[in-house]
Design a protein around this motif. Structure first.
Motif, PDB file in Angstrom:
ATOM      1  N   GLU B 338      25.746 -22.004  29.100  1.00 21.21           N
ATOM      2  CA  GLU B 338      26.619 -22.636  30.103  1.00 21.21           C
ATOM      3  C   GLU B 338      27.611 -23.604  29.471  1.00 21.21           C
ATOM      4  OE1 GLU B 338      24.318 -24.278  33.318  1.00 21.21           O
ATOM      5  OE2 GLU B 338      24.202 -22.304  34.265  1.00 21.21           O
ATOM      6  N   GLN B 339      27.192 -24.296  28.418  1.00 21.36           N
ATOM      7  CA  GLN B 339      28.055 -25.322  27.825  1.00 21.36           C
ATOM      8  C   GLN B 339      29.012 -24.749  26.775  1.00 21.36           C
ATOM      9  OE1 GLN B 339      27.962 -28.277  29.159  1.00 21.36           O
ATOM     10  NE2 GLN B 339      26.229 -27.639  30.438  1.00 21.36           N
ATOM     11  N   VAL B 340      28.488 -23.819  25.980  1.00 17.66           N
ATOM     12  CA  VAL B 340      29.271 -23.307  24.852  1.00 17.66           C
ATOM     13  C   VAL B 340      29.801 -21.910  25.140  1.00 17.66           C
ATOM     14  CG1 VAL B 340      29.204 -22.739  22.390  1.00 17.66           C
ATOM     15  CG2 VAL B 340      27.913 -24.708  23.260  1.00 17.66           C
ATOM     16  N   GLY B 341      28.949 -21.052  25.700  1.00 16.40           N
ATOM     17  CA  GLY B 341      29.394 -19.707  26.026  1.00 16.40           C
ATOM     18  C   GLY B 341      28.553 -18.628  25.371  1.00 16.40           C
ATOM     19  N   THR B 342      28.978 -17.398  25.583  1.00 19.43           N
ATOM     20  CA  THR B 342      28.246 -16.246  25.083  1.00 19.43           C
ATOM     21  C   THR B 342      28.574 -15.993  23.616  1.00 19.43           C
ATOM     22  OG1 THR B 342      30.031 -14.806  25.813  1.00 19.43           O
ATOM     23  CG2 THR B 342      28.202 -15.104  27.339  1.00 19.43           C
ATOM     24  N   LYS B 352      32.934 -15.204  28.841  1.00 19.91           N
ATOM     25  CA  LYS B 352      32.685 -16.084  27.702  1.00 19.91           C
ATOM     26  C   LYS B 352      31.818 -17.266  28.108  1.00 19.91           C
ATOM     27  CE  LYS B 352      32.966 -17.701  23.588  1.00 19.91           C
ATOM     28  NZ  LYS B 352      32.026 -17.147  22.602  1.00 19.91           N
ATOM     29  N   LYS B 353      32.157 -17.886  29.229  1.00 21.68           N
ATOM     30  CA  LYS B 353      31.370 -19.002  29.743  1.00 21.68           C
ATOM     31  C   LYS B 353      30.622 -18.525  30.988  1.00 21.68           C
ATOM     32  CE  LYS B 353      32.140 -23.216  27.801  1.00 21.68           C
ATOM     33  NZ  LYS B 353      33.131 -24.139  28.367  1.00 21.68           N
ATOM     34  N   THR B 355      28.332 -19.782  34.269  1.00 25.35           N
ATOM     35  CA  THR B 355      27.990 -20.976  35.053  1.00 25.35           C
ATOM     36  C   THR B 355      26.909 -20.636  36.074  1.00 25.35           C
ATOM     37  OG1 THR B 355      29.750 -20.466  36.621  1.00 25.35           O
ATOM     38  CG2 THR B 355      30.304 -21.951  34.818  1.00 25.35           C
TER      39      THR B 355
END
Lengths: 66, 507
Positions: B338-342, B352-353, B355
């Motif tokens: 959630e904070q940095v992404g895939t 990419k992100k 939530t």
């Protein structure tokens, strides 16, 4: 509005997926059914539905539904 | 029985069949297409449209051929692979000839051929062999359906015929040569087609449960894995792919080739739409992340970094007990998502992100009733609800966490940047089963797409292209996910070339 599914519909079900109150998959007769609610839907919605069809098989015209 | 005559009959109106019919019609050959369903299209009709083309330059073709052979371990029909690679450059012209455009093109330089990060997972190890062309689709649909519709219209405009609701039930052979076929309509009425050549392009047989079991070892299941089966087919509902053409080819003397179905998916409900290329949430993307992957014994079995390629992961899952596996990660990794992404986001499902992932898990489990997605407060609970051997799971997690702390994956060599430990409650998991667009293979051909018998001699005038025969590119056992549009287009055109020469010159 009059809504019709043309014979080159490929039954992919996208219309059912995005507009489940307007269309349904008919497995018995292997086709997409136009639900009664589609005839009463707003024209703008129906125009978008027609644009969303993968093969342009949804026809939307002014006039009374049969 | 009604009798109709044509020079070439094509069975199947997917990409392979229509590509063949289009080229035949353009060559001035009298062609009729026979399609089981009341409309055209095949596996491609419900998929995003991206096709691969190897440039028409000798060094590109040589390199792509080398990579294909190396990664299939020289197990496939190399002559056929070369035919495909040498002819794929014709695809863009076929598509633009239908009045269609490309949304973009991703080029692969010579030095990039054979590197990871292919745009599609069907090639050996996901290696990119050529340039990728992305088709502009219509509305929310996928471009493949539009290609098929335009192809039908053009074939008819060129004098070809398309006959719907006709299923191939028998191939007629006389003294080793095709003389015709019999097709059957929905009412059981039969029509004999007298033809000089026959092209079979009927795709797979995914909806014939007996054939799937017999030829792949898989137990067919639905999109929710509700009957305990272990393979899901990624086509749209009611595809009616029941293998009559395979059986007709085999009855006519065609050899039986290897069959595969080795992609992967998380069963529903609530993961993908029944139109499979629309996801209902981000869990499909989560399933592709290179996190810890274990089988039901709790054992790790792969470098998870290769999981971005569905074939790699699918083949490995096929070898696990029950033919399924579990992706497992913890609360810290969820935070990272959630904070940095895939780490990896397939271009079809850009994410990419991510939530609201906890809510996505809750919704799928509690509201949708998905039996294949898990959240647990402890690893003990996780093993229990997922059906994983507790001792095996704990042993693996202890070992895996040590590898993560060491920064080196001694067991499978995963890139250290993907070593996320599994420590902090809560624990999240997804069951992953094998899936495929359809079965791949079963009909054998030579390098000219001529159907061959057990002696590898061609049955004169009988050809095949597309998913029903593409296992030839991978050999026995076949380890392929799907033939991909590049193979269907190209070998369909090659069938047309061969059938044209055969009809005109008896070659």
């Amino acid at each position: 509005m009059k809504v019709e599914i043309m014979d080159y519909c490929i039954r992919c079900g996208l219309c059912v997926e995005f507009y489940p109150t307007l269309f349904a998959l008919n497995f018995v007769e292997d086709r997409i059914d136009v639900l009664p609610a589609a005839m009463q839907a707003e024209e703008s919605v129906l125009r978008q539905v027609a644009l969303d069809c993968a093969v342009g098989a949804i026809s939307v015209r002014k006039g009374e539904a049969e | 029985m009604q009798i109709i005559k044509t020079e070439v009959a094509v069975i199947g109106s997917g990409l392979a069949g229509l590509s063949a019919a289009l080229v035949l019609a353009e060559n001035g050959i009298k062609v009729m297409v026979f399609e089981k369903r009341p409309f055209q299209g095949g596996a491609v009709s419900n998929t995003p449209m991206c096709t691969m083309v190897v440039r028409n330059e000798r060094k590109f073709q040589d390199r792509a051929f080398e990579v294909h052979n190396e990664f299939t371990n020289y197990n496939g029909n190399m002559g056929l692979a070369r035919t495909w690679i040498n002819n794929s450059w014709r695809i863009p012209g076929l598509i633009t000839g239908l009045g269609l455009d490309f949304a973009g093109k991703v080029e692969t330089s010579y030095d990039e051929i054979g590197t990871i990060n292919a745009y599609t997972g069907g090639f050996p190890k996901g290696m990119n062999l050529g340039d990728y062309y992305l088709l502009k689709a219509r509305g929310k649909g996928h471009g493949g359906a539009l290609i098929c519709l335009r192809a039908v219209n053009k074939i008819r405009a060129l004098g070809g015929e398309i006959h719907f609701n006709r299923t191939l039930t028998e191939i007629l052979v006389d003294q080793g040569r095709i003389i015709g076929a019999i097709v059957t309509d929905k009412a059981g009425g039969k029509t004999r087609i007298d033809c000089q050549a026959l092209i079979v392009a009927t795709g797979g047989f995914s909806e014939n449960r007996e054939m799937v079991k017999k030829y792949t070892g898989f137990d067919y299941t639905d999109a929710n894995c509700s009957n305990g089966g272990n393979v899901m087919f990624n086509h749209f509902v009611n595809a009616q792919t029941t293998g009559e053409a395979h059986q007709a080819v085999w009855a006519a003397g065609g050899a039986k080739g290897p069959v595969s179905a080795f992609g992967r998916l998380v069963p529903g409900p609530g993961i993908v739409s029944y139109t499979p290329w629309f996801t209902r949430n981000n869990l499909y993307t989560v399933a592709e992340q290179p996190y810890l992957l274990i089988n039901r014994n709790g054992k790790r079995f792969i470098n998870e970094a290769v999981a971005q390629t569905s074939m790699n992961q699918g083949v490995a899952i096929k070898n696990q007990p029950g033919r399924y596996a579990f992706l497992l990660f913890d609360e810290e990794t969820l935070e990272h998502l959630e904070q940095v992404g895939t780490e990896y986001a397939y271009m079809i499902f850009p994410a990419k992100k991510i939530t609201n992932l906890r809510e996505q898990f809750r919704e799928v489990i509690e509201d949708q009733g998905n039996q294949h997605v898990f959240v647990a407060d402890s690893l003990d609970d996780f093993s229990r609800i997922a059906g994983i051997d507790r001792e095996g799971l704990l042993e693996t997690v202890i070992r895996y966490n040590q590898l993560c702390d060491d920064g080196y994956d001694q067991d499978f060599g995963k890139n250290p940047k993907y070593l996320y430990p599994v420590r902090k409650s809560r624990f999240y998991g997804l069951r992953i089963v094998n899936s495929a667009y359809n079965t791949l293979g079963g009909i054998r051909t030579n390098e000219k797409c001529e159907v061959i018998n057990d002696e590898q001699k061609p049955i004169k005038g009988l050809y095949s292209a597309g998913d029903c025969m593409a296992g030839e590119l991978y050999g026995d056992p076949s380890l392929a996910v799907c033939s991909l549009s590049t193979v269907a287009f190209t070998l369909g055109m090659v069938c047309a070339d061969q059938a044209t020469a055969y009809v005109r010159e008896g070659i």
